[in-house]
Design an enzyme around this catalytic site. Structure first.
Site, PDB file in Angstrom:
ATOM      1  N   TYR A 128      26.129 -14.064 168.775  1.00 17.50           N
ATOM      2  CA  TYR A 128      27.576 -13.839 168.779  1.00 17.50           C
ATOM      3  C   TYR A 128      28.064 -13.582 170.211  1.00 17.50           C
ATOM      4  O   TYR A 128      29.009 -14.223 170.688  1.00 17.50           O
ATOM      5  CB  TYR A 128      27.916 -12.645 167.884  1.00 17.50           C
ATOM      6  CG  TYR A 128      29.382 -12.295 167.867  1.00 17.50           C
ATOM      7  CD1 TYR A 128      30.268 -13.000 167.064  1.00 17.50           C
ATOM      8  CD2 TYR A 128      29.888 -11.270 168.668  1.00 17.50           C
ATOM      9  CE1 TYR A 128      31.622 -12.695 167.047  1.00 17.50           C
ATOM     10  CE2 TYR A 128      31.240 -10.957 168.660  1.00 17.50           C
ATOM     11  CZ  TYR A 128      32.095 -11.662 167.850  1.00 17.50           C
ATOM     12  OH  TYR A 128      33.441 -11.364 167.848  1.00 17.50           O
TER      13      TYR A 128
ATOM     14  N   THR B 176      38.321  -6.005 160.125  1.00 15.21           N
ATOM     15  CA  THR B 176      38.541  -7.206 159.314  1.00 15.21           C
ATOM     16  C   THR B 176      37.265  -7.562 158.555  1.00 15.21           C
ATOM     17  O   THR B 176      36.255  -6.858 158.657  1.00 15.21           O
ATOM     18  CB  THR B 176      38.946  -8.378 160.227  1.00 15.21           C
ATOM     19  OG1 THR B 176      37.863  -8.595 161.144  1.00 15.21           O
ATOM     20  CG2 THR B 176      40.222  -8.093 160.992  1.00 15.21           C
TER      21      THR B 176
HETATM   22  N1  NAP Z   1      37.471  -8.010 164.171  1.00 12.38           N
HETATM   23  C1  NAP Z   1      36.990  -7.694 165.364  1.00 12.38           C
HETATM   24  O1  NAP Z   1      36.650  -6.536 165.645  1.00 12.38           O
HETATM   25  C2  NAP Z   1      36.854  -8.760 166.420  1.00 12.38           C
HETATM   26  C3  NAP Z   1      36.565  -8.368 167.737  1.00 12.38           C
HETATM   27  C4  NAP Z   1      36.430  -9.345 168.715  1.00 12.38           C
HETATM   28  C5  NAP Z   1      36.580 -10.672 168.378  1.00 12.38           C
HETATM   29  N2  NAP Z   1      36.853 -11.020 167.099  1.00 12.38           N
HETATM   30  C6  NAP Z   1      36.993 -12.441 166.789  1.00 12.38           C
HETATM   31  O2  NAP Z   1      38.232 -12.669 166.153  1.00 12.38           O
HETATM   32  C7  NAP Z   1      38.115 -13.865 165.368  1.00 12.38           C
HETATM   33  C8  NAP Z   1      38.722 -13.591 164.005  1.00 12.38           C
HETATM   34  O3  NAP Z   1      37.889 -12.640 163.339  1.00 12.38           O
HETATM   35  P1  NAP Z   1      38.458 -11.593 162.309  1.00 12.38           P
HETATM   36  O4  NAP Z   1      38.200 -10.260 162.864  1.00 12.38           O
HETATM   37  O5  NAP Z   1      39.830 -11.941 161.900  1.00 12.38           O
HETATM   38  O6  NAP Z   1      37.409 -11.807 161.122  1.00 12.38           O
HETATM   39  P2  NAP Z   1      37.565 -12.450 159.678  1.00 12.38           P
HETATM   40  O7  NAP Z   1      38.633 -11.760 158.934  1.00 12.38           O
HETATM   41  O8  NAP Z   1      36.192 -12.450 159.125  1.00 12.38           O
HETATM   42  O9  NAP Z   1      38.040 -13.960 159.950  1.00 12.38           O
HETATM   43  C9  NAP Z   1      37.109 -14.947 160.351  1.00 12.38           C
HETATM   44  C10 NAP Z   1      37.714 -16.316 160.129  1.00 12.38           C
HETATM   45  O10 NAP Z   1      36.738 -17.302 160.545  1.00 12.38           O
HETATM   46  C11 NAP Z   1      36.536 -18.212 159.487  1.00 12.38           C
HETATM   47  N3  NAP Z   1      35.145 -18.697 159.412  1.00 12.38           N
HETATM   48  C12 NAP Z   1      34.027 -17.953 159.267  1.00 12.38           C
HETATM   49  N4  NAP Z   1      32.958 -18.763 159.140  1.00 12.38           N
HETATM   50  C13 NAP Z   1      33.434 -20.037 159.190  1.00 12.38           C
HETATM   51  C14 NAP Z   1      32.833 -21.320 159.072  1.00 12.38           C
HETATM   52  N5  NAP Z   1      31.509 -21.486 158.867  1.00 12.38           N
HETATM   53  N6  NAP Z   1      33.608 -22.420 159.178  1.00 12.38           N
HETATM   54  C15 NAP Z   1      34.956 -22.283 159.355  1.00 12.38           C
HETATM   55  N7  NAP Z   1      35.580 -21.101 159.467  1.00 12.38           N
HETATM   56  C16 NAP Z   1      34.831 -19.987 159.364  1.00 12.38           C
HETATM   57  C17 NAP Z   1      36.836 -17.442 158.221  1.00 12.38           C
HETATM   58  O11 NAP Z   1      37.145 -18.368 157.196  1.00 12.38           O
HETATM   59  P3  NAP Z   1      36.867 -18.015 155.629  1.00 12.38           P
HETATM   60  O12 NAP Z   1      37.125 -16.559 155.474  1.00 12.38           O
HETATM   61  O13 NAP Z   1      37.863 -18.876 154.932  1.00 12.38           O
HETATM   62  O14 NAP Z   1      35.452 -18.379 155.373  1.00 12.38           O
HETATM   63  C18 NAP Z   1      38.027 -16.589 158.665  1.00 12.38           C
HETATM   64  O15 NAP Z   1      39.220 -17.330 158.567  1.00 12.38           O
HETATM   65  C19 NAP Z   1      36.626 -14.215 165.342  1.00 12.38           C
HETATM   66  O16 NAP Z   1      36.367 -15.267 166.243  1.00 12.38           O
HETATM   67  C20 NAP Z   1      35.957 -12.948 165.817  1.00 12.38           C
HETATM   68  O17 NAP Z   1      34.735 -13.206 166.448  1.00 12.38           O
HETATM   69  C21 NAP Z   1      36.995 -10.105 166.100  1.00 12.38           C
END
Ligand code: NAP
Length: 248
Positions: free
Chosen positions: A152, A186
């Site tokens: 990651y 999330t």
């Molecule tokens: N939350 C945090 O603390 C945090 C911190 C730093 C960076 N981020 C980044 O922010 C971004 C959004 O994350 P989030 O926190 O909103 O998490 P989230 O709610 O888990 O959302 C992740 C998204 O990615 C999609 N996804 C996962 N696996 C996939 C696959 N194999 N193919 C296509 N789409 C896929 C999911 O689609 P489905 O649900 O429809 O499968 C969902 O729409 C990510 O890139 C994450 O690394 C998050």
């Protein structure tokens, strides 16, 4: 042809929150994997009367993504002016337990899906000269290090580097920036490893409102107010990285 804002990862979390905010002013092309949750985002975005199209796709199927996206855009007659790449997954394991096959999935979903989509959107026969703004999503991991997420963290380091590389290559026609969030509670954190009971909101220097803090930063990077900004990694973390991050 009408111009659309393409958001990956819009079925959940940060992508869903950003889709809701941008739906006030834009036609949206929303990506996710889970069709039920993607439809729910569409429902939440429909109130403002702009068009909302869905592109469900599993980014692990990376080898067919270019062709499938080309066919989709051509069939729907859609041009994409703004691209926001929020889809992401993680694997939480010590390095000794990781598998190459899973690492490859993480790289495909977090990094290579972005390069495949951007490459497609830059093809004149597919998207004309419509693309003018890209916002990628990184992390604190490349600057502070996060234990037990080697793939990651590396995928997000690749996203940071891609931001700089594309900002140079594509200027002045396309601005390219990256938002690197702090910890937001999330679905990606919904594993026992991340202590579901922990008060994630208390780990930054500034109180967090929720995913809308990222959504508002994204809206700024898409706006004319940021017309002189490209190649930036913007940490939207309330200062969390100065505390070493909430994660192990
Ligand atoms: N939350 C945090 O603390 C945090 C911190 C730093 C960076 N981020 C980044 O922010 C971004 C959004 O994350 P989030 O926190 O909103 O998490 P989230 O709610 O888990 O959302 C992740 C998204 O990615 C999609 N996804 C996962 N696996 C996939 C696959 N194999 N193919 C296509 N789409 C896929 C999911 O689609 P489905 O649900 O429809 O499968 C969902 O729409 C990510 O890139 C994450 O690394 C998050």
């Amino acid at each position: 042809m009408e111009s659309y804002t393409f958001i990956t990862g819009a079925s959940s979390g940060i992508g869903q929150g950003t889709a809701k905010l941008l739906s006030e002013t834009r036609n949206l092309l929303l990506h996710g994997r889970d069709l039920e949750r993607l439809e729910e985002t569409r429902r939440q975005c429909a109130a403002h009367g702009h068009n909302v199209q869905l592109f469900p796709y599993d980014f692990q199927e990376i080898s067919t993504l270019r062709d499938d996206l080309t066919a989709f855009l051509t069939e729907k007659g859609i041009r994409v002016g703004e691209f926001l790449h929020f889809a992401g997954m993680t694997e939480v394991l010590p390095i000794s337990k990781t598998k190459y096959s899973v690492g490859l999935k993480v790289m495909n979903v977090n990094y290579f899906s972005a390069t495949e989509i951007i490459s497609t959107l830059l093809k004149k026969r597919v998207n004309g000269d419509a693309l003018h703004n890209i916002v990628l999503i990184g992390s604190m991991a490349p600057v502070i290090g996060i234990a037990c997420q080697p793939h990651y963290g590396s995928s997000k380091g690749a996203i940071h580097t891609l931001t700089l590389s594309l900002a140079r290559e594509l200027a002045p026609a396309v601005r390219v920036n990256c938002i690197s969030p702090g910890t937001f509670n999330t679905r990606i954190l919904q594993t026992p490893f991340f202590s579901p009971d922990k008060d994630w909101k208390s780990i930054s220097l500034i109180p967090c409102s929720g995913v809308e803090d990222v959504a508002k930063a994204a809206r700024f990077l898409l706006s004319e107010d940021s017309h002189y900004i490209t190649g930036q990694i913007l940490f939207v973390d309330g200062g969390e990285r100065f505390l070493g991050g909430g994660l192990p």
